[in-house]
Each structure stands twice: as C-alpha cells, then as structure tokens.
Design a protein around this motif. Structure first.
Motif, PDB file in Angstrom:
ATOM      1  N   GLY A 247      -1.210   8.872   2.871  1.00  0.00           N
ATOM      2  CA  GLY A 247      -0.837   8.773   1.831  1.00  0.00           C
ATOM      3  C   GLY A 247       0.500   8.823   0.898  1.00  0.00           C
ATOM      4  N   VAL A 248       1.283   9.002   1.895  1.00  0.00           N
ATOM      5  CA  VAL A 248       2.623   9.775   0.827  1.00  0.00           C
ATOM      6  C   VAL A 248       3.717   8.210   1.271  1.00  0.00           C
ATOM      7  CG1 VAL A 248       4.390  11.016   0.428  1.00  0.00           C
ATOM      8  CG2 VAL A 248       2.267  11.651   0.776  1.00  0.00           C
ATOM      9  N   GLU A 249       4.567   7.646   0.416  1.00  0.00           N
ATOM     10  CA  GLU A 249       5.320   6.456   0.732  1.00  0.00           C
ATOM     11  C   GLU A 249       7.064   7.612   0.915  1.00  0.00           C
ATOM     12  OE1 GLU A 249       7.942   3.077  -1.319  1.00  0.00           O
ATOM     13  OE2 GLU A 249       6.746   3.294  -2.088  1.00  0.00           O
ATOM     14  N   ILE A 250       7.419   6.645   2.245  1.00  0.00           N
ATOM     15  CA  ILE A 250       8.436   8.270   3.090  1.00  0.00           C
ATOM     16  C   ILE A 250       9.779   6.612   3.180  1.00  0.00           C
ATOM     17  CG2 ILE A 250       9.107   8.826   4.994  1.00  0.00           C
ATOM     18  CD1 ILE A 250       6.475  10.468   3.692  1.00  0.00           C
ATOM     19  N   PRO A 251      10.822   7.172   2.137  1.00  0.00           N
ATOM     20  CA  PRO A 251      12.171   6.697   2.612  1.00  0.00           C
ATOM     21  C   PRO A 251      12.505   5.953   3.680  1.00  0.00           C
ATOM     22  CG  PRO A 251      11.901   8.135   0.535  1.00  0.00           C
ATOM     23  CD  PRO A 251      10.904   8.774   1.526  1.00  0.00           C
ATOM     24  N   TYR A 252      12.567   4.650   4.094  1.00  0.00           N
ATOM     25  CA  TYR A 252      12.261   4.341   5.486  1.00  0.00           C
ATOM     26  C   TYR A 252      12.835   2.567   5.629  1.00  0.00           C
ATOM     27  CZ  TYR A 252      13.673   4.229  10.311  1.00  0.00           C
ATOM     28  OH  TYR A 252      13.968   4.454  11.289  1.00  0.00           O
ATOM     29  N   GLU A 253      14.068   2.233   6.026  1.00  0.00           N
ATOM     30  CA  GLU A 253      14.362   1.112   6.140  1.00  0.00           C
ATOM     31  C   GLU A 253      13.037  -0.083   6.429  1.00  0.00           C
ATOM     32  OE1 GLU A 253      16.703   2.364   9.980  1.00  0.00           O
ATOM     33  OE2 GLU A 253      16.386   2.998   7.239  1.00  0.00           O
ATOM     34  N   ARG A 254      11.619   0.550   7.437  1.00  0.00           N
ATOM     35  CA  ARG A 254      11.315  -0.171   7.989  1.00  0.00           C
ATOM     36  C   ARG A 254       9.935   0.611   8.016  1.00  0.00           C
ATOM     37  NH1 ARG A 254      12.505  -0.201  13.965  1.00  0.00           N
ATOM     38  NH2 ARG A 254      13.307   1.724  13.696  1.00  0.00           N
ATOM     39  N   GLY A 255       8.903  -0.152   7.813  1.00  0.00           N
ATOM     40  CA  GLY A 255       7.478   0.540   7.401  1.00  0.00           C
ATOM     41  C   GLY A 255       6.616  -0.152   8.503  1.00  0.00           C
ATOM     42  N   LEU A 256       5.029   0.299   8.804  1.00  0.00           N
ATOM     43  CA  LEU A 256       3.851   0.080  10.176  1.00  0.00           C
ATOM     44  C   LEU A 256       3.939  -1.017  10.076  1.00  0.00           C
ATOM     45  CD1 LEU A 256       3.749   3.904   9.831  1.00  0.00           C
ATOM     46  CD2 LEU A 256       4.610   2.956  11.696  1.00  0.00           C
ATOM     47  N   LEU A 257       3.658  -1.651  10.574  1.00  0.00           N
ATOM     48  CA  LEU A 257       2.823  -2.977  10.613  1.00  0.00           C
ATOM     49  C   LEU A 257       1.092  -2.255  11.375  1.00  0.00           C
ATOM     50  CD1 LEU A 257       3.151  -5.963  11.134  1.00  0.00           C
ATOM     51  CD2 LEU A 257       3.808  -5.972  13.167  1.00  0.00           C
ATOM     52  N   GLY A 258       0.094  -2.910   9.913  1.00  0.00           N
ATOM     53  CA  GLY A 258      -0.876  -3.322  10.362  1.00  0.00           C
ATOM     54  C   GLY A 258      -1.370  -4.271   9.293  1.00  0.00           C
ATOM     55  N   HIS A 259      -2.456  -4.036   9.499  1.00  0.00           N
ATOM     56  CA  HIS A 259      -3.867  -4.884   8.318  1.00  0.00           C
ATOM     57  C   HIS A 259      -4.478  -4.387   7.513  1.00  0.00           C
ATOM     58  CE1 HIS A 259      -6.908  -7.693   7.208  1.00  0.00           C
ATOM     59  NE2 HIS A 259      -7.665  -7.185   7.307  1.00  0.00           N
ATOM     60  N   SER A 260      -4.042  -3.013   6.950  1.00  0.00           N
ATOM     61  CA  SER A 260      -4.093  -2.319   5.635  1.00  0.00           C
ATOM     62  C   SER A 260      -2.686  -2.000   5.604  1.00  0.00           C
ATOM     63  CB  SER A 260      -4.956  -1.013   5.818  1.00  0.00           C
ATOM     64  OG  SER A 260      -4.372  -0.414   7.186  1.00  0.00           O
ATOM     65  N   ASP A 261      -2.586  -0.960   5.083  1.00  0.00           N
ATOM     66  CA  ASP A 261      -0.583  -0.136   5.018  1.00  0.00           C
ATOM     67  C   ASP A 261      -0.543   0.293   6.048  1.00  0.00           C
ATOM     68  OD1 ASP A 261      -2.320   2.376   4.219  1.00  0.00           O
ATOM     69  OD2 ASP A 261      -2.326   2.490   3.416  1.00  0.00           O
ATOM     70  N   ALA A 262      -1.567   0.416   6.989  1.00  0.00           N
ATOM     71  CA  ALA A 262      -0.912   0.566   8.335  1.00  0.00           C
ATOM     72  C   ALA A 262      -0.348   2.307   8.650  1.00  0.00           C
ATOM     73  CB  ALA A 262       0.422  -0.195   8.930  1.00  0.00           C
ATOM     74  N   ASP A 263      -1.494   2.995   7.701  1.00  0.00           N
ATOM     75  CA  ASP A 263      -0.679   4.547   8.013  1.00  0.00           C
ATOM     76  C   ASP A 263      -1.173   5.200   9.149  1.00  0.00           C
ATOM     77  OD1 ASP A 263      -1.093   7.154   7.197  1.00  0.00           O
ATOM     78  OD2 ASP A 263      -1.497   7.227   5.281  1.00  0.00           O
ATOM     79  N   VAL A 264      -0.714   5.566   9.266  1.00  0.00           N
ATOM     80  CA  VAL A 264      -1.118   5.112  11.053  1.00  0.00           C
ATOM     81  C   VAL A 264      -1.505   7.216  11.070  1.00  0.00           C
ATOM     82  CG1 VAL A 264       0.963   6.277  11.998  1.00  0.00           C
ATOM     83  CG2 VAL A 264      -0.354   5.857  13.574  1.00  0.00           C
ATOM     84  N   LEU A 265      -1.036   8.024  10.535  1.00  0.00           N
ATOM     85  CA  LEU A 265      -1.601   9.920  10.159  1.00  0.00           C
ATOM     86  C   LEU A 265      -3.109   9.563   9.525  1.00  0.00           C
ATOM     87  CD1 LEU A 265      -1.188  12.433  10.200  1.00  0.00           C
ATOM     88  CD2 LEU A 265       0.038  12.438   8.334  1.00  0.00           C
ATOM     89  N   THR A 266      -3.112   9.047   8.313  1.00  0.00           N
ATOM     90  CA  THR A 266      -4.499   9.122   8.304  1.00  0.00           C
ATOM     91  C   THR A 266      -5.727   8.177   9.643  1.00  0.00           C
ATOM     92  OG1 THR A 266      -3.743   8.530   5.844  1.00  0.00           O
ATOM     93  CG2 THR A 266      -5.751   8.069   6.170  1.00  0.00           C
ATOM     94  N   HIS A 267      -5.319   7.135  10.063  1.00  0.00           N
ATOM     95  CA  HIS A 267      -6.442   6.461  10.534  1.00  0.00           C
ATOM     96  C   HIS A 267      -6.012   7.120  11.495  1.00  0.00           C
ATOM     97  CE1 HIS A 267      -4.289   1.967   9.535  1.00  0.00           C
ATOM     98  NE2 HIS A 267      -5.312   2.664   8.576  1.00  0.00           N
ATOM     99  N   ALA A 268      -5.051   8.270  12.702  1.00  0.00           N
ATOM    100  CA  ALA A 268      -5.873   9.102  13.493  1.00  0.00           C
ATOM    101  C   ALA A 268      -7.123  10.161  13.071  1.00  0.00           C
ATOM    102  CB  ALA A 268      -4.297   9.552  14.049  1.00  0.00           C
ATOM    103  N   ILE A 269      -6.093  10.567  11.740  1.00  0.00           N
ATOM    104  CA  ILE A 269      -7.385  12.059  11.435  1.00  0.00           C
ATOM    105  C   ILE A 269      -8.858  11.047  11.124  1.00  0.00           C
ATOM    106  CG2 ILE A 269      -7.673  12.910   9.035  1.00  0.00           C
ATOM    107  CD1 ILE A 269      -4.712  13.426   8.806  1.00  0.00           C
ATOM    108  N   MET A 270      -8.799  10.092  10.705  1.00  0.00           N
ATOM    109  CA  MET A 270     -10.376   8.584  10.733  1.00  0.00           C
ATOM    110  C   MET A 270     -11.105   8.885  11.242  1.00  0.00           C
ATOM    111  SD  MET A 270      -9.794   6.179   7.389  1.00  0.00           S
ATOM    112  CE  MET A 270      -8.133   5.283   7.950  1.00  0.00           C
ATOM    113  N   ASP A 271     -10.144   8.631  12.699  1.00  0.00           N
ATOM    114  CA  ASP A 271     -10.829   8.654  13.840  1.00  0.00           C
ATOM    115  C   ASP A 271     -11.451   9.833  14.785  1.00  0.00           C
ATOM    116  OD1 ASP A 271     -11.131   5.770  14.868  1.00  0.00           O
ATOM    117  OD2 ASP A 271      -9.012   5.473  15.391  1.00  0.00           O
TER     118      ASP A 271
END
Length: 385
Positions: A247-271
C-alpha cells in the motif's frame, strides 16, 4: 564456592552456532520469526531485562553477518554486546563465548530457547551468586528406561530424574576453568562443571522453556484453534507503472505489471489469509477478467479479504512476509509498509513483520525483472462470533 557478594558483574553467553537441521528449516532456527520477532530477538529481549553488563552471542560463519545485524539493534539501545565465531562443537562455541564475555557471574543459554522468562534467568543468577552455580531443570514427567549392553531394558527411578535446561549460570572463573579441561563431547555446561569437580545446584526450570528442535516446536504456544496460512505471488517489473508494496508507493523507475495496482506484497498476504480461512484465492475472488478490479488499489481488496476472514469467525493474530527483490533497496521503506499494512489489517504494527532479501542474481527475480513475496499468517478463533 559460596559467595554472599551480590555486587558482581553479570554476563551472558547466547549460543547460536548450530544448524538446527532437525527443524526442517532452510536456515538457522534462531533466525526463524515467531510473531513479529526472530527467536534470537526474543531471547535478547528477555536477557536485556536482567541486568547483564555484557551479552556475547556465538554464531556460525554462515550466520554471523545476519546475527551481527540483529545484535547491533541492542547496541544502539545501550547494551554492551559482542558477536563471536562458534566452533565445531557446543563446547568449543561456549569457550569462545566465555572469552568474549569477561565478568563475575555468567549465564550460558541456548539461543533456541525463546520462552525462558526473566524470572527464571534471575533465579539462576541468584543461585550462582550464593552457591557458585544455578542450573535450570525440571523434573522428568515421563518414565525413562535404559537399554543395557546385553539388550535388557531397565527402568530408572523417575523421582530422581531431571530434564536439563538453560540458562546454566556459574561463577565465571569456575566455568572457564571447567571448560579449559572439558572434552568436546560434553552436552551441557553442568556436565563440564561436574567433571571439573563443581557441585551443580538445580533451580526450578519451566516446562514452557522448550528448546526449538523439531518442526512441531515451531508451533509451540499456538492455540489448537489457530489456523496458519501461506501465500505467494510474483509480478514482472515494467516501465510506466508505479511501484506499490504494502500500500506504499516506492520511488523507482519501474512498477509491477498487473490488472490491479499489482501490489505483490499485499496480494501474497491476502492469499495467506484466505488460505488460513479456507476461502478461495484472490484469482477466484478478484479475477483479472473483471474490469471492476482494473487498476484498483490492492489495499481495498485487502479490506475485503479481512472482512471475509472475520465473517468466517477468525481474528488475525499476526502476518509475516518476505519480499524478494534485487532492486530497489527496501529497508528504509519497511516501517511505512508495516504501518500501512497494520492499518489495513486492523492489527498492531508489532503484529506485522516485513523483511526483504535478494535472489542472489538467480532467475527472473534475481536478474531484476520481477519481485516475489512469500507470506504467512496466523488466524485466531474469535470469541464474539
């Protein structure tokens, strides 16, 4: 060996140089996270409350970097600490620890015993001050038998038997002398002390003061009604996307690809949460074929998951996650990530642990093309349902 002098400097040797292979963990068991802290941190927390002037932690060459990192936090909190290299046997490791911990009274403790209480540690100290030794032990609750050389089985008198624990606390000069001549085959400090000619004084131990040894021990203290869940996710890094983690925006030149905001950390916790509650995974609940979830903040999906978990009658005990990424470096962002996740989960920050590691240059994560996350959680049965 008696002493009435209570104004003596106190030192502690925490032995962490073993591998702990019987637990089945791919890493040293003292680095295993229990709730929101490692086993070693829980040990250090207790010992730091007991008035020790110096604490020496004995580590293997494989673990010394990580253990030094953990111990450094206690240095910043005003505790005089040292990390020293262990040996090939426990006896060698204790000798090295004793050299790094000069004092008057020394407590020797297994780093894999995170449940020893402050009261127990203090009991051993007081005994050592009075009698020269104070060794934690509990009476055996099982019938113990021995097999003789000719194959016969003999019962041993249970009322005479004790299970030895740590801490084992001694006058420093005495235990140093004892270990100087002890064979490397001694299995505890009291044995070395006894071979030297010392009188071991037993103090009441605690049956909860277990040494983490087997996989079952890793779940010690978890309620029978608790449920454990695991989750995993991985997303590719691409240009033109924001990098959102927890849920935190991290300064970086690239982001994660996905249908939602692709927050991979939150997704793993949800699962992990859904797995523990016996519910379908996020691919079923929030499919990427549904435009309703296009670009949605994963924090909103997490709130939905938390609601579903509570509807099943469970509360969230704790969450732990490991982010695997070569870049960017995340250490500076972890406090904000933990706070954001705790708010979304409705639990204390202390009950959310997030750490970061790399894939050592291996695979799609190792070459910097993706970020992966492993997550785990404990759900507790609610009493208000």
């Amino acid at each position: 060996m008696k002493s009435s002098n209570n104004n003596k400097t106190l030192g502690a040797v925490i032995v962490c140089a073993g591998k702990g292979e019987r637990t089945g963990l791919p890493y040293n068991k003292v680095l295993h996270v229990l709730g929101n802290k490692t086993v070693l941190e829980r040990v250090l927390d207790t010992f730091c409350e007991c008035g020790f002037s110096r604490i020496a932690v004995v580590a293997s060459a494989d673990d010394i970097s990580r253990i030094t990192e953990i111990v450094s936090e206690y240095v910043r909190n005003g505790v005089d600490t040292a990390v020293t290299l262990g040996g090939n046997t426990r006896a060698e490791s204790v000798r090295n620890g004793l050299k790094a911990c000069p004092c008057d009274i020394v407590a020797i403790h297994d780093g894999a015993r995170p449940y020893a209480t402050k009261e127990l540690v203090l009991r051993t100290i007081e005994s050592a001050k009075r009698y020269g030794s104070g060794v934690a032990a509990v009476r055996s609750v099982d019938t113990v038998k021995r097999r003789t050389a000719d194959g016969k089985v003999q019962s041993l008198p249970r009322n005479e038997l004790f299970n030895m624990q740590t801490p084992q606390t001694f006058a420093y000069a005495d235990i140093v002398s004892a270990y100087s001549g002890a064979p490397d085959t001694v299995t505890d400090d009291a044995e070395a002390f006894e071979l030297w000619g010392g009188d071991t004084v037993l103090v009441d131990g605690e049956y909860t003061n277990i040494k983490i040894t087997t996989p079952a021990d890793l779940g010690f203290g978890v309620s029978a009604s608790a449920r454990i869940g695991a989750g995993y996710d991985v997303h590719r890094l691409v240009e033109g996307r924001k990098l959102i983690l927890g849920g935190v925006e991290i300064p970086y030149e690239r982001g994660l690809l996905g249908h939602s905001d692709a927050d991979v950390l939150t997704h793993a916790i949800m699962d992990a949460l859904l797995s523990a509650a016996g519910l379908p995974d996020i691919g079923v609940l929030f499919p990427d074929t549904d435009d309703k979830y296009l670009g949605i903040a994963s924090a909103k999906l997490l709130a939905d998951v938390v609601s579903r978990v509570k509807d099943c009658g469970y509360g969230i005990g704790n969450v732990s996650a490991v982010v695997i990424a070569e870049r960017p470096k995340l250490a500076a962002h972890i406090p904000a990530i933990r706070a954001a996740l705790a708010a979304s989960l409705g639990i204390e920050v202390a009950d959310v642990n997030v750490s970061a590691t790399t894939a050592e240059g291996l695979g799609i994560v190792g070459n910097g093309e993706a970020i992966a996350v492993n997550a785990a959680c404990v759900l507790t049965e609610r009493t208000d349902r």
